[in-house]
Motif scaffolding. Structure first.
Motif, PDB file in Angstrom:
ATOM      1  N   UNK A   1      -1.884 -23.546 -33.781  1.00  0.00           N
ATOM      2  CA  UNK A   1      -2.901 -24.721 -34.287  1.00  0.00           C
ATOM      3  C   UNK A   1      -3.052 -25.722 -33.195  1.00  0.00           C
ATOM      4  N   UNK A   2      -4.322 -26.484 -33.690  1.00  0.00           N
ATOM      5  CA  UNK A   2      -5.051 -27.470 -32.616  1.00  0.00           C
ATOM      6  C   UNK A   2      -4.219 -28.196 -31.977  1.00  0.00           C
ATOM      7  N   UNK A   3      -3.150 -28.832 -32.786  1.00  0.00           N
ATOM      8  CA  UNK A   3      -2.033 -29.932 -32.233  1.00  0.00           C
ATOM      9  C   UNK A   3      -0.767 -29.125 -31.954  1.00  0.00           C
ATOM     10  N   UNK A   4      -0.754 -27.748 -31.627  1.00  0.00           N
ATOM     11  CA  UNK A   4       0.457 -27.113 -31.253  1.00  0.00           C
ATOM     12  C   UNK A   4       0.403 -27.043 -29.588  1.00  0.00           C
ATOM     13  N   UNK A   5       1.866 -26.570 -29.282  1.00  0.00           N
ATOM     14  CA  UNK A   5       2.410 -26.361 -28.133  1.00  0.00           C
ATOM     15  C   UNK A   5       2.465 -25.040 -27.565  1.00  0.00           C
ATOM     16  N   UNK A   6       1.854 -24.575 -26.439  1.00  0.00           N
ATOM     17  CA  UNK A   6       1.632 -23.142 -26.274  1.00  0.00           C
ATOM     18  C   UNK A   6       3.077 -22.621 -25.806  1.00  0.00           C
TER      19      UNK A   6
ATOM     20  N   UNK B   1      -6.237 -21.115 -32.749  1.00  0.00           N
ATOM     21  CA  UNK B   1      -7.168 -21.509 -34.183  1.00  0.00           C
ATOM     22  C   UNK B   1      -7.193 -22.999 -34.543  1.00  0.00           C
ATOM     23  N   UNK B   2      -7.959 -23.285 -35.407  1.00  0.00           N
ATOM     24  CA  UNK B   2      -8.390 -24.726 -35.471  1.00  0.00           C
ATOM     25  C   UNK B   2      -7.797 -25.471 -36.870  1.00  0.00           C
TER      26      UNK B   2
ATOM     27  N   UNK C   1       2.429 -20.317 -35.681  1.00  0.00           N
ATOM     28  CA  UNK C   1       3.300 -19.465 -36.837  1.00  0.00           C
ATOM     29  C   UNK C   1       2.891 -17.927 -36.819  1.00  0.00           C
ATOM     30  N   UNK C   2       3.447 -17.230 -37.518  1.00  0.00           N
ATOM     31  CA  UNK C   2       3.510 -15.968 -37.609  1.00  0.00           C
ATOM     32  C   UNK C   2       2.781 -15.375 -38.786  1.00  0.00           C
TER      33      UNK C   2
ATOM     34  N   UNK D   1      -3.836 -26.496 -42.530  1.00  0.00           N
ATOM     35  CA  UNK D   1      -5.127 -26.471 -43.053  1.00  0.00           C
ATOM     36  C   UNK D   1      -5.940 -27.246 -42.033  1.00  0.00           C
ATOM     37  N   UNK D   2      -7.370 -27.122 -42.461  1.00  0.00           N
ATOM     38  CA  UNK D   2      -8.401 -27.769 -41.533  1.00  0.00           C
ATOM     39  C   UNK D   2      -9.440 -28.344 -42.674  1.00  0.00           C
TER      40      UNK D   2
END
Length: 240
Positions: free
Chosen positions: A67-72, A92-93, A99-100, A169-170
């Motif tokens: 997600x856009x706020x996630x950490x690689x 993704x946005x 997640x998987x 969600x977005x």
């Protein structure tokens, strides 16, 4: 509810589909709804076109989405390992972290105009959780919320708390995309290659693991029917 609100859900079963085509289809529907909302807003007469709502079901081949706020750094597998396990990795946005998605997982994408329901993202997320909590109750499982952590869990507050349904969600102009992923027959070994949702101190589980049996195709279809039933009940909607 005013006469401009529409709580009819157009249901579409997408079957097995790669993540990106499903993502693009969601974006297409979202764009169409937003364009109609803007058209309605700019009208000078009293005639408004109802904005549609959709509920999409899909199953994805092995894919990790961030997600856009996630950490690689929560993606633990490198490109060689991803190739070895036949999985892909996509930015993704949606909101949330990593997640998987994979075979045996029930993924639902509601594309809703929340102005047809209630323009409240917090309430929307809690309602999505409520749908899955009710589905789990049908199978004798007590689904729970975890404060500050979106999704549905089992045994919250215990050392073996585990997530059974992830959500992200977005929204744009109060129109939603993305949704929920309920683990049914999911191969949970794929979660070993990520820090799921960025949460280190809780595990993941599935209906198969909790009930100690694999779900047949007919039973998977039953899970989908239960989701549709409870979705309509919680959102006070009808399905076509």
């Amino acid at each position: 509810m005013t006469d401009t609100q529409n709580r009819t859900l157009h249901f579409r079963e997408l079957g097995l589909m790669d993540y990106l085509p499903a993502f693009e289809y969601q974006e297409k529907l979202m764009k169409e709804i937003i364009e109609l909302k803007l058209k309605n807003r700019d009208r000078t007469d009293e005639i408004y076109e109802e904005t549609p709502n959709y509920l999409l079901f899909v199953e994805h081949p092995h894919v990790y989405t961030l997600g856009k706020s996630g950490h690689e750094e929560n993606m633990l597998a490198n490109s060689e390992k991803l190739k070895e396990i036949n999985a892909t990795f996509v930015h993704t946005n949606r909101g949330g972290d990593i997640t998987y998605h994979g075979f045996g997982q029930m993924v639902g994408y509601p594309i809703l105009d929340l102005d047809n329901f209630k323009s409240d993202i917090h309430l929307y997320m809690r309602n999505l959780e409520e749908v899955i909590i009710r589905v789990l109750a049908d199978y004798g499982l007590k689904g729970e919320r975890s404060e500050g952590e979106t999704g549905v869990w089992l045994d919250i507050g215990k050392p073996y708390a585990r997530k059974i349904c992830a959500m992200g969600v977005k929204t744009s102009k109060w129109v939603t995309m993305h949704g929920f992923a309920l683990n049914v027959n999911t191969d949970l070994r794929y979660f070993e290659y990520i820090i799921a949702c960025g949460i280190k101190d809780k595990g993941v589980t599935s209906l198969q693991r909790e009930l100690e049996r694999e779900f047949s195709d007919e039973e998977m279809a039953e899970v989908k029917e239960r989701i549709k039933k409870h979705f309509c009940a919680v959102f006070e909607a009808s399905l076509v």
